[in-house]
Scaffold this motif. Sequence first.
Motif, PDB file in Angstrom:
ATOM      1  N   ALA A 168     -42.160 -31.685  40.239  1.00 13.21           N
ATOM      2  CA  ALA A 168     -41.605 -31.265  38.885  1.00 13.21           C
ATOM      3  C   ALA A 168     -40.542 -32.269  38.497  1.00 13.21           C
ATOM      4  CB  ALA A 168     -41.519 -29.559  38.782  1.00 13.21           C
ATOM      5  N   ALA A 169     -39.647 -32.664  39.220  1.00 11.61           N
ATOM      6  CA  ALA A 169     -38.414 -33.485  39.163  1.00 11.61           C
ATOM      7  C   ALA A 169     -38.750 -34.855  38.923  1.00 11.61           C
ATOM      8  CB  ALA A 169     -37.537 -32.984  40.250  1.00 11.61           C
ATOM      9  N   GLU A 170     -40.145 -35.225  39.231  1.00 13.10           N
ATOM     10  CA  GLU A 170     -40.329 -36.585  39.102  1.00 13.10           C
ATOM     11  C   GLU A 170     -40.580 -36.863  37.765  1.00 13.10           C
ATOM     12  OE1 GLU A 170     -43.671 -37.876  41.564  1.00 13.10           O
ATOM     13  OE2 GLU A 170     -42.781 -36.908  43.442  1.00 13.10           O
ATOM     14  N   PRO A 171     -39.930 -38.157  37.270  1.00 15.07           N
ATOM     15  CA  PRO A 171     -39.947 -38.753  35.870  1.00 15.07           C
ATOM     16  C   PRO A 171     -41.234 -39.295  35.356  1.00 15.07           C
ATOM     17  CG  PRO A 171     -38.783 -40.139  37.112  1.00 15.07           C
ATOM     18  CD  PRO A 171     -39.031 -38.887  38.030  1.00 15.07           C
ATOM     19  N   HIS A 172     -41.957 -39.700  36.073  1.00 20.92           N
ATOM     20  CA  HIS A 172     -43.291 -40.442  35.794  1.00 20.92           C
ATOM     21  C   HIS A 172     -44.314 -39.896  36.842  1.00 20.92           C
ATOM     22  CE1 HIS A 172     -40.861 -43.032  33.295  1.00 20.92           C
ATOM     23  NE2 HIS A 172     -40.088 -43.308  34.204  1.00 20.92           N
ATOM     24  N   ARG A 173     -44.687 -38.622  36.443  1.00 21.88           N
ATOM     25  CA  ARG A 173     -45.397 -37.823  37.502  1.00 21.88           C
ATOM     26  C   ARG A 173     -47.051 -38.137  37.137  1.00 21.88           C
ATOM     27  NH1 ARG A 173     -44.908 -31.370  38.025  1.00 21.88           N
ATOM     28  NH2 ARG A 173     -46.329 -30.805  39.702  1.00 21.88           N
ATOM     29  N   GLY A 174     -47.652 -38.554  38.428  1.00 22.82           N
ATOM     30  CA  GLY A 174     -49.412 -38.798  38.245  1.00 22.82           C
ATOM     31  C   GLY A 174     -49.942 -37.780  39.253  1.00 22.82           C
ATOM     32  N   ALA A 175     -51.219 -38.212  39.728  1.00 19.68           N
ATOM     33  CA  ALA A 175     -51.805 -37.772  40.742  1.00 19.68           C
ATOM     34  C   ALA A 175     -50.953 -37.972  42.090  1.00 19.68           C
ATOM     35  CB  ALA A 175     -53.279 -38.169  40.810  1.00 19.68           C
ATOM     36  N   LEU A 176     -51.015 -36.839  42.904  1.00 21.25           N
ATOM     37  CA  LEU A 176     -50.286 -36.914  44.234  1.00 21.25           C
ATOM     38  C   LEU A 176     -50.799 -38.086  45.088  1.00 21.25           C
ATOM     39  CD1 LEU A 176     -48.146 -35.546  45.784  1.00 21.25           C
ATOM     40  CD2 LEU A 176     -49.839 -34.227  46.681  1.00 21.25           C
ATOM     41  N   TYR A 177     -52.160 -37.976  45.280  1.00 21.26           N
ATOM     42  CA  TYR A 177     -52.907 -39.016  45.853  1.00 21.26           C
ATOM     43  C   TYR A 177     -53.936 -39.921  45.409  1.00 21.26           C
ATOM     44  CZ  TYR A 177     -51.190 -36.094  49.766  1.00 21.26           C
ATOM     45  OH  TYR A 177     -50.325 -35.430  50.793  1.00 21.26           O
ATOM     46  N   THR A 178     -53.902 -41.103  45.760  1.00 17.79           N
ATOM     47  CA  THR A 178     -55.063 -42.146  45.294  1.00 17.79           C
ATOM     48  C   THR A 178     -56.286 -41.699  46.046  1.00 17.79           C
ATOM     49  OG1 THR A 178     -54.528 -43.630  46.812  1.00 17.79           O
ATOM     50  CG2 THR A 178     -53.173 -43.913  44.600  1.00 17.79           C
ATOM     51  N   LEU A 179     -57.453 -42.304  45.456  1.00 19.35           N
ATOM     52  CA  LEU A 179     -58.648 -42.119  46.304  1.00 19.35           C
ATOM     53  C   LEU A 179     -58.725 -42.760  47.782  1.00 19.35           C
ATOM     54  CD1 LEU A 179     -61.518 -40.568  46.375  1.00 19.35           C
ATOM     55  CD2 LEU A 179     -62.254 -42.865  45.007  1.00 19.35           C
ATOM     56  N   THR A 180     -57.823 -43.835  47.576  1.00 17.25           N
ATOM     57  CA  THR A 180     -57.733 -44.580  48.998  1.00 17.25           C
ATOM     58  C   THR A 180     -57.041 -43.774  49.805  1.00 17.25           C
ATOM     59  OG1 THR A 180     -57.992 -46.588  47.695  1.00 17.25           O
ATOM     60  CG2 THR A 180     -56.936 -46.708  50.011  1.00 17.25           C
ATOM     61  N   SER A 181     -55.985 -43.141  49.603  1.00 18.81           N
ATOM     62  CA  SER A 181     -55.153 -42.519  50.526  1.00 18.81           C
ATOM     63  C   SER A 181     -55.921 -41.196  50.917  1.00 18.81           C
ATOM     64  CB  SER A 181     -53.730 -42.147  50.023  1.00 18.81           C
ATOM     65  OG  SER A 181     -54.043 -41.250  49.034  1.00 18.81           O
ATOM     66  N   LEU A 182     -56.606 -40.664  50.033  1.00 22.44           N
ATOM     67  CA  LEU A 182     -57.424 -39.325  50.674  1.00 22.44           C
ATOM     68  C   LEU A 182     -58.518 -39.754  51.573  1.00 22.44           C
ATOM     69  CD1 LEU A 182     -58.023 -37.493  47.012  1.00 22.44           C
ATOM     70  CD2 LEU A 182     -56.706 -36.785  48.845  1.00 22.44           C
ATOM     71  N   ARG A 183     -59.059 -40.847  51.317  1.00 24.88           N
ATOM     72  CA  ARG A 183     -60.276 -41.466  52.227  1.00 24.88           C
ATOM     73  C   ARG A 183     -59.633 -41.640  53.606  1.00 24.88           C
ATOM     74  NH1 ARG A 183     -62.544 -39.099  49.163  1.00 24.88           N
ATOM     75  NH2 ARG A 183     -64.181 -39.611  47.832  1.00 24.88           N
ATOM     76  N   SER A 184     -58.410 -42.025  53.770  1.00 20.43           N
ATOM     77  CA  SER A 184     -57.609 -42.496  54.910  1.00 20.43           C
ATOM     78  C   SER A 184     -57.449 -41.248  55.798  1.00 20.43           C
ATOM     79  CB  SER A 184     -56.422 -43.410  54.750  1.00 20.43           C
ATOM     80  OG  SER A 184     -55.552 -42.618  53.988  1.00 20.43           O
ATOM     81  N   ASP A 185     -57.295 -40.033  55.143  1.00 19.03           N
ATOM     82  CA  ASP A 185     -56.535 -38.800  55.544  1.00 19.03           C
ATOM     83  C   ASP A 185     -57.436 -37.598  55.211  1.00 19.03           C
ATOM     84  OD1 ASP A 185     -55.531 -36.668  57.084  1.00 19.03           O
ATOM     85  OD2 ASP A 185     -53.670 -37.197  56.310  1.00 19.03           O
ATOM     86  N   PRO A 186     -58.381 -36.965  55.538  1.00 22.80           N
ATOM     87  CA  PRO A 186     -59.140 -36.130  54.808  1.00 22.80           C
ATOM     88  C   PRO A 186     -58.389 -34.622  55.012  1.00 22.80           C
ATOM     89  CG  PRO A 186     -60.728 -37.427  56.356  1.00 22.80           C
ATOM     90  CD  PRO A 186     -59.409 -37.904  56.725  1.00 22.80           C
ATOM     91  N   LEU A 187     -57.489 -34.583  55.655  1.00 21.38           N
ATOM     92  CA  LEU A 187     -56.697 -33.307  55.859  1.00 21.38           C
ATOM     93  C   LEU A 187     -55.909 -33.192  54.316  1.00 21.38           C
ATOM     94  CD1 LEU A 187     -55.189 -33.182  59.407  1.00 21.38           C
ATOM     95  CD2 LEU A 187     -57.010 -31.591  58.295  1.00 21.38           C
ATOM     96  N   ARG A 188     -55.772 -34.289  53.443  1.00 23.98           N
ATOM     97  CA  ARG A 188     -54.928 -34.111  52.527  1.00 23.98           C
ATOM     98  C   ARG A 188     -55.782 -33.493  51.058  1.00 23.98           C
ATOM     99  NH1 ARG A 188     -52.272 -40.317  52.446  1.00 23.98           N
ATOM    100  NH2 ARG A 188     -50.647 -39.916  53.899  1.00 23.98           N
ATOM    101  N   GLU A 189     -56.967 -33.474  51.512  1.00 26.76           N
ATOM    102  CA  GLU A 189     -58.013 -32.897  50.545  1.00 26.76           C
ATOM    103  C   GLU A 189     -57.674 -31.416  50.325  1.00 26.76           C
ATOM    104  OE1 GLU A 189     -60.144 -34.276  48.684  1.00 26.76           O
ATOM    105  OE2 GLU A 189     -61.071 -36.360  49.477  1.00 26.76           O
ATOM    106  N   MET A 190     -57.676 -30.954  48.874  1.00 25.68           N
ATOM    107  CA  MET A 190     -57.677 -29.522  48.613  1.00 25.68           C
ATOM    108  C   MET A 190     -58.683 -28.663  49.564  1.00 25.68           C
ATOM    109  SD  MET A 190     -55.105 -28.097  46.967  1.00 25.68           S
ATOM    110  CE  MET A 190     -55.972 -26.940  46.009  1.00 25.68           C
ATOM    111  N   HIS A 191     -59.930 -29.272  49.378  1.00 25.41           N
ATOM    112  CA  HIS A 191     -60.919 -28.316  50.057  1.00 25.41           C
ATOM    113  C   HIS A 191     -60.627 -28.357  51.765  1.00 25.41           C
ATOM    114  CE1 HIS A 191     -62.654 -32.500  50.344  1.00 25.41           C
ATOM    115  NE2 HIS A 191     -63.270 -32.282  51.314  1.00 25.41           N
ATOM    116  N   THR A 192     -60.002 -29.278  52.305  1.00 30.73           N
ATOM    117  CA  THR A 192     -59.813 -29.258  53.526  1.00 30.73           C
ATOM    118  C   THR A 192     -58.626 -28.443  54.049  1.00 30.73           C
ATOM    119  OG1 THR A 192     -60.538 -31.245  53.837  1.00 30.73           O
ATOM    120  CG2 THR A 192     -59.326 -30.582  55.688  1.00 30.73           C
TER     121      THR A 192
END
Length: 356
Positions: free
Chosen positions: A329-353
């Motif tokens: 919430a304190a980040e001034p230029h807030r966007g999505a937490l993860y890019t698709l590339t970073s999600l694919r590299s670590d499935p444990l970051r996925e919400m459904h996981t």
Amino acid sequence: MADAFVPTSVLNRRTVLVDRFNRPLTSLRISVTDRCNMRCGYCMPEADYAWLPRSSILSFEEVDRLARIFASVGVRKIRLTGGEPLLRHGLPDLIRRVARRTELTDIALTTNGILLAAQASELRAAGLQRLTVSLDTLRPERMQSFARSPKHGDVIAGITAAREAGFPPVKLNSVIVRGYNDDELEDLVEFGNVIGAEVRFIEYMDVGGATGWSMEKVVSRREILDRLTARYGPIEPLFNGTDPAAPAERFRLGDGATVGIIASTTQPFCRTCDRSRLTADGHFLLCLYADEGVDLREPLRRGATDEEIRELITQAWEERDDRGAEVRAAEPHRGALYTLTSLRSDPLREMHTRGG
């Protein structure tokens, strides 16, 4: 710091385990599968996913053992999640096992409801105490386009079956996304009134697979309250006396109905958060925003004792200083937490996981 852990060799003796902000470990969300039969735009918007290997998924015996160990350090509430937990074959057997733990005061489940009608009675008989059903829209065509599922009627049937099975009033979770369902607030409240359920509006969060998240799509707590006030008149805040750490603020509307709002994005409640997560493959996550967790499956399968696993849990929680939603919430230029590339590299970051 105050005494963080009261050692005990008796599992049913109450213990107190607190983190660096004096937050107790009392609530555990257990994911039983990373699979899901919906593809909601705020959670699983992509076409393809990397699934956890079947061999890595905890067995019911392993989940039950970990539930017992967590109960021994103070966990009193367990919520089963996924993915979609009703996709896990034989789930009532796990519920029966966990329900035997007398230390646990609350056993709940969150589901999208598609498979609920066929399982509600058995889940209730097994010892499940409460149900939360995700219902973001009352319009089948919207569910088809946003979640890629034509099963809207099955969700409604599942909610009805839960009532008939004797569950207490079901909670309906509605993630509100601008441009998708933000024009249905009043309709969802009215639906809840008709079926005797409490609607909980959830701000769109920038976690896990929400790769299309932006602040512009967030319908804030303030906006939701303004809309409901315009429709129902003055709104009365309700004190969460039975569970002050509950994530939802509850309100009584002018017509007497109650609703909840979970404002994790604009008004984080990190300082009172008592929740942790156990992924389907046995990783202990201290925060929904955490990059990684503590692997409990590996020591479990190599023969670690209960005391050794308990020490891993204790050490992790005592060192916990996570406040992920506040930091975001304190980040001034807030966007999505993860890019698709970073999600694919670590499935444990996925919400459904990680279990939502």
